[in-house]
Design an enzyme around this catalytic site. Structure first.
Site, short mmCIF file in Angstrom:
data_model
loop_
_atom_site.label_atom_id
_atom_site.label_comp_id
_atom_site.label_asym_id
_atom_site.label_seq_id
_atom_site.Cartn_x
_atom_site.Cartn_y
_atom_site.Cartn_z
N GLU A 239 -7.23 0.76 -4.53
CA GLU A 239 -7.02 0.47 -3.38
C GLU A 239 -8.51 0.04 -2.54
O GLU A 239 -8.61 -0.67 -1.92
CB GLU A 239 -6.76 1.90 -2.49
N ASP B 208 0.94 -1.07 -0.08
CA ASP B 208 -0.06 0.04 0.04
C ASP B 208 1.04 1.26 0.00
O ASP B 208 1.77 1.56 0.98
CB ASP B 208 -0.92 0.04 1.21
N LYS C 131 2.84 11.21 -3.26
CA LYS C 131 1.78 10.45 -4.09
C LYS C 131 0.87 11.62 -5.02
O LYS C 131 0.43 11.26 -6.06
CB LYS C 131 0.98 9.60 -3.22
N ASP D 157 -13.32 5.03 0.73
CA ASP D 157 -11.89 5.10 1.14
C ASP D 157 -11.54 6.56 1.21
O ASP D 157 -11.29 7.09 0.23
CB ASP D 157 -11.21 4.39 0.12
#
Length: 484
Positions: free
Chosen positions: A167, A6, A68, A190
């Site tokens: 994800e 992850d 990210k 999420d």
């Protein structure tokens, strides 16, 4: 050994299948959470993880958080966020983002690779064998450029990227491991450090099929932290803070955010802010929720869009799974329960569910897990620009992947040798309002008007990454188009 990773905005995790079970690897300090923070030393050495995070407030000009959010981004696409950076951007407008640290220039992929290398090393030391491949997760709403950038980061870290996995889908795999015989529809909400996704999946006897997904790649805990930091600066009448002071205030606001999940009132303190004066302000949970509420409203709009795409209502959802650190906030949990008219499922660890799912997917690919199947979707429509500047969709969003579709082109005038093709990704009607993935010239044989026949095929693989193939049917020649 295939790793499950992850690669998070705030924290990253790594896991492996061991004796048929997914386990998450702790580092030498005993922590499974690795801060997604990288420090760049003057000689170009990159330090990733907790060691870099400890130096962030003291050395903000050489410390990178939340890299990210810059994966696959070109300069000028996020001007507001560019203005907040404490280091220089070394890229021209329209070019892929790069950062300059003195004499060192780094891309987001190179910085992310430093995080991945640390995770790889931690796993190898824990398991006593070499890690060659990995499943790496990305936000479901990452576009083609962002997915490609993530894959390149894995390769720079010395890993063969066996799969790029969405994800929320990973979280559903972790949730569904003990429910292989159930048939149910679940919504995975999420809300992480940098991104938000809502995915709807159907679980049926070990088959996990994604029905729809929606989200925002620039909405997460970072944005909550930024709002809290702005609120604190206003409360303390600070008009021109230094980069070092902003970093310290941000850290104090993050601690307060965490505390407000349990306390009604929290004091935010920054001692000796300017060498002598200390800054402090009290914030109540009610005030915090007022600041946060507009962001939660945005997530609920995405939930409505995903339900609409799946042609479902909230009554069709059997369970709502909360994933990501921002779902720990009581307001988020309460608003989601109200929206879906049911109590959310918090059986999965919000920080660890995605990594566990990535590890399970690694087990599926290695053969260690044989009772589960995954059917994912592409989150954004793919198409080309047509006459009038319109977007012609070839592959609609939420199409099950892998998939492919094509379009046939011909020459508009005698002797025409080529036509320019603009490849787009997004949901807007006008081409200019979507992401431009690339441009290429499609060559023809010089023949009479309407006689040329050249096909363009879009092919999306299981990672959600696009490959474009062009074929001249008159000559039989084919070529793979590399997007610029």
């Amino acid at each position: 050994m295939i790793l499950g990773i992850d690669l998070g905005t705030t924290n990253s995790l790594v896991g492996v299948m061991d004796s048929g079970f997914p386990i998450l690897i702790a580092d030498r300090d005993g922590s499974r959470l690795t801060p997604s923070v990288v420090q760049v030393l003057e000689d170009g050495t990159l330090i990733a993880g907790a060691a870099a995070a400890r130096q962030a407030a003291m050395n903000p000009h050489r410390t990178i958080r939340s890299v990210k959010r810059w994966m696959g981004i070109r300069r000028g696409e996020q001007p507001d966020e560019e203005a907040t950076l404490t280091y220089e951007i070394a890229a021209e407008a329209g070019q892929p983002i790069q950062f300059r640290f003195g004499d060192v220039v780094l891309s987001p992929e190179e910085i992310s690779a430093a995080i991945l290398r640390k995770l790889k090393t931690d796993a190898e030391q824990a398991m006593g064998c070499e890690a060659i491949s990995a499943v790496i997760t990305v936000p479901a709403y990452f576009n083609n450029a962002q997915r490609n950038a993530t894959k390149r980061a894995g390769e720079l870290a010395g890993l063969k990227v066996a799969r790029i996995l969405n994800e929320p889908t990973a979280a559903a795999l972790a949730y569904g491991l003990d429910r292989l015989k159930d048939r149910s529809r679940i919504a995975v909400y999420d809300f992480g450090g940098g991104t938000f996704d809502l995915s709807i999946l159907e679980l049926n006897e070990g088959v996990h099929e994604v029905m729809a997904t929606h989200g925002d790649t620039r909405l997460g805990g970072d944005d909550i932290d930024a709002l809290l930091t702005s609120w604190f600066l206003e409360q303390c009448s600070v008009s021109q803070p230094s980069a070092q002071l902003i970093s310290r205030i941000r850290d104090a606001c993050v601690r307060a955010k965490h505390q407000l999940s349990d306390l009604e009132i929290v004091k935010i303190e920054v001692p000796f802010a300017d060498g002598s004066r200390s800054l402090e302000a009290e914030i109540s949970r009610k005030e915090f929720e007022k600041i946060l509420s507009p962001l939660v409203d945005i997530t609920l709009k995405k939930c409505k869009l995903a339900l609409s795409d799946a042609q479902l209502t909230v009554r069709d959802i059997d369970a709502v799974l909360l994933v990501g650190g921002s779902t720990r906030i009581p307001l988020v949990q309460n608003r989601i329960s109200e929206f879906f008219k049911q109590k959310s499922d918090i059986s999965q660890h919000p920080d660890e569910a995605i990594a566990l799912g990535a590890t399970i997917q690694a087990g599926i690919l290695s053969g260690a897990v044989q009772s589960m199947t995954l059917l994912d979707v592409t989150p954004l429509s793919l198409g080309i620009e047509t006459f009038g500047g319109l977007m012609n969709v070839l592959i609609p969003r939420n199409s099950t992947i892998p998939t492919k579709a094509g379009e046939m082109f011909t020459n508009a005038v005698d002797g025409q040798r080529a036509v320019q093709i603009n490849i787009l990704q997004g949901e807007r009607e006008m081409a200019r309002d979507n992401w431009k993935l690339g441009t290429f010239d499609l060559d023809f044989q010089p023949v009479a008007k309407g006689k040329a026949r050249v096909g363009v095929q879009f092919k999306i693989d299981a990672d959600g990454i696009l490959e474009v193939l062009a074929r001249d049917t008159n000559t039989g020649t084919e070529k793979i188009v590399h997007l610029n």
